[in-house]
Design a protein around this motif. Structure first.
Motif, short mmCIF file in Angstrom:
data_model
loop_
_atom_site.label_atom_id
_atom_site.label_comp_id
_atom_site.label_asym_id
_atom_site.label_seq_id
_atom_site.Cartn_x
_atom_site.Cartn_y
_atom_site.Cartn_z
N ALA A 178 27.99 56.46 55.77
CA ALA A 178 27.32 56.28 57.06
C ALA A 178 25.88 55.88 56.80
CB ALA A 178 27.37 57.57 57.88
N LEU A 179 25.54 54.64 57.12
CA LEU A 179 24.17 54.18 56.93
C LEU A 179 23.38 54.51 58.19
CD1 LEU A 179 22.25 52.70 54.98
CD2 LEU A 179 22.75 50.61 56.26
N ASN A 180 22.56 55.53 58.10
CA ASN A 180 21.73 55.94 59.25
C ASN A 180 20.64 54.89 59.45
OD1 ASN A 180 20.69 57.47 61.34
ND2 ASN A 180 19.57 58.87 59.99
N HIS A 181 20.69 54.21 60.58
CA HIS A 181 19.86 53.02 60.80
C HIS A 181 18.43 53.38 61.20
CE1 HIS A 181 18.43 49.35 62.92
NE2 HIS A 181 19.13 48.74 61.98
N PHE A 182 17.48 52.69 60.57
CA PHE A 182 16.06 52.80 60.93
C PHE A 182 15.55 51.41 61.32
CE2 PHE A 182 16.66 56.74 58.86
CZ PHE A 182 15.61 57.59 59.21
N VAL A 220 27.56 51.46 60.06
CA VAL A 220 26.14 51.65 60.40
C VAL A 220 26.08 52.61 61.58
CG1 VAL A 220 24.03 50.54 61.20
CG2 VAL A 220 25.54 49.35 59.57
N ALA A 221 25.33 53.69 61.42
CA ALA A 221 25.19 54.69 62.48
C ALA A 221 23.87 54.48 63.20
CB ALA A 221 25.26 56.10 61.89
N GLU A 222 23.92 54.05 64.45
CA GLU A 222 22.72 53.84 65.25
C GLU A 222 22.60 54.97 66.27
OE1 GLU A 222 21.73 49.48 66.02
OE2 GLU A 222 23.93 49.44 65.90
N VAL A 223 22.81 56.17 65.80
CA VAL A 223 22.91 57.31 66.71
C VAL A 223 21.56 57.76 67.25
CG1 VAL A 223 25.07 58.12 65.71
CG2 VAL A 223 22.92 58.89 64.71
N TRP A 224 20.48 57.58 66.47
CA TRP A 224 19.16 57.97 66.97
C TRP A 224 18.81 57.15 68.21
CZ3 TRP A 224 14.41 56.16 68.28
CH2 TRP A 224 13.37 57.09 68.38
N GLY A 240 26.21 54.67 69.61
CA GLY A 240 25.81 54.25 68.27
C GLY A 240 26.60 54.93 67.17
N GLY A 241 27.36 55.97 67.52
CA GLY A 241 28.21 56.66 66.55
C GLY A 241 29.67 56.31 66.67
N ARG A 242 30.00 55.42 67.61
CA ARG A 242 31.40 55.08 67.84
C ARG A 242 32.05 54.45 66.60
NH1 ARG A 242 34.66 53.49 72.47
NH2 ARG A 242 32.90 53.88 73.88
N ALA A 243 31.35 53.50 65.96
CA ALA A 243 31.93 52.84 64.79
C ALA A 243 32.17 53.83 63.66
CB ALA A 243 31.01 51.71 64.31
N LEU A 244 31.24 54.76 63.46
CA LEU A 244 31.42 55.79 62.44
C LEU A 244 32.60 56.68 62.80
CD1 LEU A 244 30.57 57.34 59.92
CD2 LEU A 244 28.87 58.55 61.31
N ALA A 245 32.70 57.07 64.05
CA ALA A 245 33.82 57.91 64.49
C ALA A 245 35.15 57.22 64.22
CB ALA A 245 33.67 58.25 65.97
#
Length: 547
Positions: free
Chosen positions: A369-373, A397-401, A407-412
């Motif tokens: 999970a690449l936490n996006h900045f 890519v986690a765009e949860v922030w 933004g977490g749907r793809a990771l889920a």
């Protein structure tokens, strides 16, 4: 907006609605206002599937494991899944120290943010009181005639405070004449480093809690025999202080998923996960449960696999490995890891590879999970995606922030796909192996060290543990989280290094041996500019500056 501003603008649902959505009866809730409650009673039989979130070696600011854990839970909610998250409670030390709040960030938070980060339901105060009660009873026993023959110089049990205060690391107690007790060298640890915190995170029932507290070793007699809390008749009163705190806390994510937030042992100096009881509660009510283990796979995940899962009797079926472009830049040697640097990212991938290997050798192919900045570039993101392809790992890519559950749907989706062929935990060692062999295997196979050396103090402690028959317990390594080694200055994937064991302590109540490496401390200090300087309260009583 800041994390706090986002949290304060959120509309919270009554906690009874959050509980009802996963089938928790209202009569099992002990309310702390409308939005927080403890869940009473025993959890139902396990129905949920456990997902563990860990990370690569973090930068000093952390890589957002908690934020990703919450965002993944919200992402599962977007897919219509009955999901919950189980997290540790924040310690006031980091809240007012370097990192600030510990309830996630942006649009992936657990709420109410201010209460959780500060006093919450009083669990940490209860732990602090129980620890210090035993310390007071030890000193009082010695003062009142010392029937057990406790040698004051061999009392190893310390007081605690849930605050970073370096001035309390080494103290002398009992000064001022006979009326004030027997003078002795002592010290304070931060509450989350205490054995009582570890016991609270591992105990399932009140009888088990009482029994484990009784097994806490406080020191030795003049003839070198160990002395335990039960011999001081302290564990009953300690349990009385802790019985309410043993019940898991229920709050909610920003998008209304249940969040069990309970207990908080650090992963660099303890075992680094939320309570077994809270995770069992979540697994009994939710179909998917996301939990995290502190810091990188070398600390939190290793202990989850080899200590927590053994004690709890449950194991994850999928593992998420959180990475950030900025951490890869950092481990690739970049001086400023907030500035795009594809070449540094390439070099930093060696660190990620070690962590992926750590998880694989325990039986799981991690989902990256690449936490996006905001500073991430497409070129840098593509380098991480290519790494995942090369290692045949799932990637998102986690765009949860910025986007929360969306933004977490793809990771889920990737995690659900991974659960179609779940991993099977393969512990690294057998607890019945010799203590030095367990330490060697963790150091060489998880950290990548060439070997292990021991100081004279550590060798003496090792012999004492073997003499007391505590050497066949699981191992909890205490070391810096800033490196795969025990030297925080060694970034990336160090090679040809040895680690140094400086001390060992048997935590008989918790059921493990703590192995201290390098200069790791159990009472942190505040930084030059502590986060506390930003925290304030407005005239109408609203808290500001809390992360």
């Amino acid at each position: 907006m800041t994390d706090l501003e986002i949290a304060q603008k959120a509309t919270l649902r009554p906690i009874r609605e959050i509980a009802g959505a996963i089938g928790i009866p209202e009569d099992k809730l002990f309310h702390y206002g409308p939005y927080m409650a403890k869940v009473e009673g025993e959890p139902p039989p396990k129905r949920g599937r456990l997902i563990l979130v860990t990370a690569l070696t973090p930068t000093p600011a952390g890589e957002g494991k908690t934020t990703v854990s919450i965002g993944l839970t919200q992402g599962l909610g977007k897919l219509g899944k009955r999901a919950a998250v189980a997290l540790r409670e924040p310690s006031l030390g980091p809240v007012f120290g370097v990192k600030g709040g510990a309830t996630g960030g942006g649009y992936s938070q657990v709420l109410p943010m201010e209460e959780i980060n500060l006093h919450f339901t009083g669990d940490f105060h209860a732990v602090t009181s129980a620890v210090n009660l035993l310390a007071a009873m030890v000193d009082n026993h010695i003062h009142q005639g010392n029937a057990l023959g406790i040698e004051p110089r061999r009392v190893e049990y310390k007081r605690v405070l849930d605050m970073n205060d370096r001035a309390l690391r080494h103290v002398v107690t009992g000064l001022g004449g006979p009326i004030n007790g027997v003078p002795a060298e002592s010290g304070f640890e931060i509450t989350v480093a205490s054995e009582v915190m570890a016991v609270m995170a591992l105990a399932r029932t009140v009888p088990e809690l009482k029994e484990r507290l009784g097994r806490i070793r406080i020191g030795y007699t003049f003839d070198r025999k160990p002395v335990y809390a039960y011999q001081l008749k302290a564990n009953g009163a300690m349990t009385a202080l802790l019985v309410q705190a043993l019940k898991p806390n229920l709050v909610q994510t920003l998008e209304g998923q249940p969040a069990f937030v309970h207990m908080g042992p650090f992963a660099n100096i303890a075992h680094g996960t939320n309570s077994v009881r809270a995770t069992e509660m979540a697994l009994g009510y939710a179909d998917y449960v996301v939990t995290e283990a502190g810091f990188g796979s070398d600390l939190g995940a290793e202990k989850f696999f080899n200590v927590v899962s053994r004690a709890a009797g449950f194991a994850p079926e999928a593992v998420v490995l959180v990475a950030t472009v900025r951490a890869l830049r950092y481990h690739g040697g970049a001086d400023d890891y907030n500035v795009p640097n594809p070449e540094a990212v390439k070099q930093g991938l060696a660190n990620l590879a070690q962590h992926a290997g750590n998880i694989r050798q325990h039986g799981f192919d991690p989902v990256i999970a690449l936490n996006h900045f905001a500073s991430d570039t497409e070129e840098e993101i593509e380098l991480v995606r290519a790494f995942a392809r090369e290692y045949r790992l799932r990637f998102a890519v986690a765009e949860v922030w910025a986007k929360g559950g969306e933004g977490g749907r793809a990771l889920a989706e990737e995690v659900l796909a991974a659960l179609e062929t779940p991993g099977q935990l393969q512990p690294l060692y057998d607890p019945n192996e010799e203590l030095k062999e367990k330490i060697r295997r963790i150091a060489t196979e998880v950290y990548g060290a060439a070997g292990v050396t021991y100081t004279k103090k550590a060798r003496n402690a090792l012999r004492r543990i073997e003499r007391d028959g505590c050497d066949r317990l699981p191992v909890v390594m205490a070391k810096t989280p800033a490196s795969l080694s025990d030297d925080p200055k060694l970034r990336g994937r160090p090679g040809d290094f040895t680690v140094t064991v400086t001390d060992l302590k048997a935590r008989c109540g918790a059921g493990f041996v703590v192995v201290y490496m390098g200069d790791v401390m159990t009472m942190p200090g505040l930084p030059k500019v502590p986060a506390a300087e930003r925290v304030d309260v407005t005239e109408d009583g609203r808290i500001v500056g809390l992360f």
